[in-house]
Structures are given as C-alpha cells and as structure tokens.
Design a protein around this motif. Structure first.
Motif, short mmCIF file in Angstrom:
data_model
loop_
_atom_site.label_atom_id
_atom_site.label_comp_id
_atom_site.label_asym_id
_atom_site.label_seq_id
_atom_site.Cartn_x
_atom_site.Cartn_y
_atom_site.Cartn_z
N TYR A 72 0.82 -1.21 0.00
CA TYR A 72 0.00 0.00 0.00
C TYR A 72 0.86 1.27 0.00
CZ TYR A 72 -3.92 -3.08 1.02
OH TYR A 72 -4.86 -4.07 0.96
N VAL A 73 0.26 2.35 -0.49
CA VAL A 73 0.94 3.64 -0.53
C VAL A 73 1.01 4.24 0.88
CG1 VAL A 73 0.76 6.03 -1.32
CG2 VAL A 73 0.32 4.16 -2.91
N ASP A 74 2.19 4.74 1.22
CA ASP A 74 2.40 5.46 2.48
C ASP A 74 2.87 6.87 2.11
OD1 ASP A 74 3.43 6.63 4.80
OD2 ASP A 74 4.20 4.73 5.59
N PRO A 75 2.09 7.92 2.40
CA PRO A 75 2.46 9.27 1.96
C PRO A 75 3.75 9.79 2.59
CG PRO A 75 0.65 9.36 3.52
CD PRO A 75 0.83 7.91 3.16
N LYS A 76 4.16 9.17 3.69
CA LYS A 76 5.40 9.58 4.34
C LYS A 76 6.61 8.88 3.76
CE LYS A 76 3.38 10.57 8.90
NZ LYS A 76 3.95 11.93 9.10
N LYS A 77 6.42 7.66 3.22
CA LYS A 77 7.56 6.85 2.82
C LYS A 77 7.59 6.47 1.35
CE LYS A 77 8.06 4.72 7.41
NZ LYS A 77 8.07 3.44 8.16
#
Length: 380
Positions: A72-77
């Motif tokens: 999944y997409v992580d906006p921080k990483k």
C-alpha cells in the motif's frame, strides 16, 4: 469481475460513503473523491499531503505502491517519480546561484557552454528558464529515452536542431530547457548539478526523501577539516530493496502494466527527481515560511509570470504561476512522466500547500484532482 457487477459494487460503495448526502464538503469529500479514483481503477496508487499554515491537515495513501506485492501507498515513505515537479527544485538551486553571482539570468547560454552549436539567434538563461528560448519539444521516443547519459551528453539529443522561433517571441513548454540550464549550472559552479542541488536545497530544507534516480547524496557526518561539506554517494537500489520506491505503471485497456524503463538522469532538472508527497509539501512550506535563504527580489523574479507580447505565459522561471478557476493565486507545478503524475501547488493567501503523487503515466484525472484541491480551499 463482470463489469455490471463491478459497477453495482462501486455504486453501493459510494452510497455507503455518501450516506445519501450528495452535498459532501471539505475533507470528507476529498477522501471520497480519492477513494473513487482507486475503486474505479483510474489510478494504481495516490499519496497526498496537505499543509495549512505549516500543519498537516490531510495526509493519506490510497491504493497500491506495488500492485503485484500488494504493497500500500504510504504518503510519508512511498517514493514516486515527480516528473516536472523537479523544475521548481532546480529553479531554487538556480536562484541561489544567481544570488551568489555564479550565473546571470540575462547572460547568453553560450557564456557558460561556448561549444554548444550556434543557432540563428542568441538566447539567455532567463529565456530557457521561462520556456521562451525556442528550444523544441520531445520527438518520437525521446520522452521514454532509456540511455545512461550524463547531463552534458543529454544535450546531444537535440543540440543540432534549429530553434523553433526567435527567442522571446513565443512560449513553448519543454524539459530540454532545464537540461540546458543544469549543464550551464555545472559549468558555472564547477561541481555536478545534483551535488549543488543537494547542498543548497535538499539538505538545508531537510528534504531527506528526495533523490535523483541513479544515486543520491547526503552530508557526510564525519566530514573533514579539508572538506567539511563533503558528500557521500549512495545507490538508490537500497531504497528499492526496502520497497520504498513505488512501482511505475502505465494504464491500458486491460488495466495497469509496468511502465517502460527510462533513464531520466540527463534531464534531472526538468523531470528526473523522485520524492514523497510529504517531502515536496515540506519544500512548498519552506517558501511560505521564508526558509529559502534567497533575497526576495531574486525569488520574485522566479515566481512572477513572464510575458510575451504583453500577454502572460502563466509561467515564471521553473514555476507555474497562475490562478485557479475561482481566481485564487498559486505557484507550483504539474508533473507528467513515464510512470508518474504529480500536482504541487502553493497558495500563499490561503497558506495552503498541496502535494499529490500518482504512480502512473498521465492517468487523465486532472479534473478530479482540481475538485480535490477546490474542496479543501472551499472548506470553512
């Protein structure tokens, strides 16, 4: 899934989110709109970071950074290709160089690269930065070039072609302009373009998740008395092994497939950087907080729309400078590259910064993203 069943599933999913209220507003509407882009298979993954007066008011990941791995997409990483959002980064480095007296915006490009083939007309660094120099756009497969070219070698792709028009008489957006500027910056500073950007922009602003595609640089904490600002070269492959770099996709009739491999190093300044939505939001906030240590008079030149024949181009020097459909002024950039699409906007009056990244070549959803941005700007 049967397309009719899929439609019904999506409709009922939307109904659950809407709860029969078609007057969604603010962050609830934003969340709904972005979820729909995933539900309707318009994009594989999205990362969004929104700052208001320096504080995060909305940050979330949607969909997959890697479909096959179900990551999944992580906006921080999650690290995306940011395409032309690279231009404001390069422009900030150029502003520092102007302030330090290393380069002159009004000087001929040939002052810095005298061996570049002579054209019918001369042109300046300012004209390159504002896309009014007459340099041509991509031809054929150049958009997806996959050759390990240095910045200077990259000029060979187009250097023998004539100018499209007399410099200063028209506007033609392209990324080759900034490839040329980065080559001039290297000559003027005496150090590699990517190293200069790292020292003057990325490190000072704490942009620790912004990288060039082949390698990245960070301050060597050990340093030395001879060279306290020494930089250590590291390979971005380590980040790929940690699954931090998203997969890059292209949309087809049958769904999402891996995008063609490309090597964007030669056009790093115009469209080659990788970053997270959080890091680029931090970059935008630095301008609102006046943390970019460049004199206001110089920055204003970069953030002022240029004119051709008395008409605005809605483009400054490496920055889009415009207003939205409701007349709200912003500066920033849209990016579209192989396997990546990006929106980066700073609204000074509203003290808002938007950073939205997608791991897919031009997904044709700008209207949806405009609606997302408007929902936050219009929220009470």
């Amino acid at each position: 899934m049967n397309p009719i069943l899929k439609y019904l599933k999506n409709m009922f999913a939307a109904k659950r989110i809407l709860a029969d209220d078609t007057e969604l507003t603010g962050l609830v509407k934003v969340d709904y709109l972005l979820q729909q882009l995933i539900i309707e298979d318009k994009v594989p993954g999205i990362a969004i970071t929104v700052l208001k007066e320096g504080k995060s008011v909305f940050q979330k990941g949607y969909g997959y950074a890697n479909i096959k791995e179900k990551q999944y997409v992580d906006p921080k990483k999650s690290i995306f290709r940011i395409a032309s959002v690279s231009k404001p980064i390069a422009a900030t480095a150029l502003a520092y160089m102007v302030q330090d007296g290393l380069i002159d915006l009004e000087e001929s490009f040939y002052t810095y690269l005298p061996d570049y083939p002579k054209k019918e007309w001369d042109f300046t660094i300012r004209q390159l930065a504002s896309h009014t120099a007459g340099i041509r756009v991509y031809k054929g497969k150049e958009y997806g070039l996959n050759e390990p070219l240095s910045i200077k070698e990259g000029l060979n792709v187009f250097k023998d072609d004539p100018l499209v028009y007399e410099p200063g008489t028209e506007y033609l957006y392209n990324s080759f302009d900034w490839a040329m500027i980065s080559a001039a910056m290297q000559e003027a500073s005496g150090i590699p373009f990517e190293e200069y950007v790292q020292k003057k922009v990325l490190n000072p602003l704490g942009m620790n998740s912004t990288y060039c595609p082949q390698c990245y640089y960070e301050s060597d904490s050990q340093g030395s008395s001879e060279n306290p600002d020494a930089l250590e070269v590291k390979d971005i492959s380590a980040l790929k092994e940690q699954n931090l770099v998203t997969a890059f996709y292209t949309k087809s009739i049958s769904g999402f497939r891996k995008a063609i491999p490309v090597d964007n190093f030669y056009k790093l300044a115009g469209g080659g950087y990788l970053s997270t939505s959080e890091d680029i939001a931090k970059f935008g906030q630095a301008f609102l907080d006046k943390k970019v240590n460049v004199k206001e008079a110089i920055l204003n030149q970069f953030l002022t729309a240029q004119q051709v024949d008395g008409n605005s181009t809605y483009y400054g020097l490496g920055w889009q400078v415009s207003e939205d459909a409701k007349g709200r002024k912003f500066f920033g950039h849209v990016g579209n590259g192989v396997g990546g699409y990006a929106n980066f906007f700073v609204y000074p009056k509203e003290q808002l910064v938007f950073s939205i990244f997608i791991n897919c070549t031009d997904p044709k959803i700008q209207e949806d993203l405009d609606a997302v941005i408007d929902s936050i700007l219009s929220a009470k």
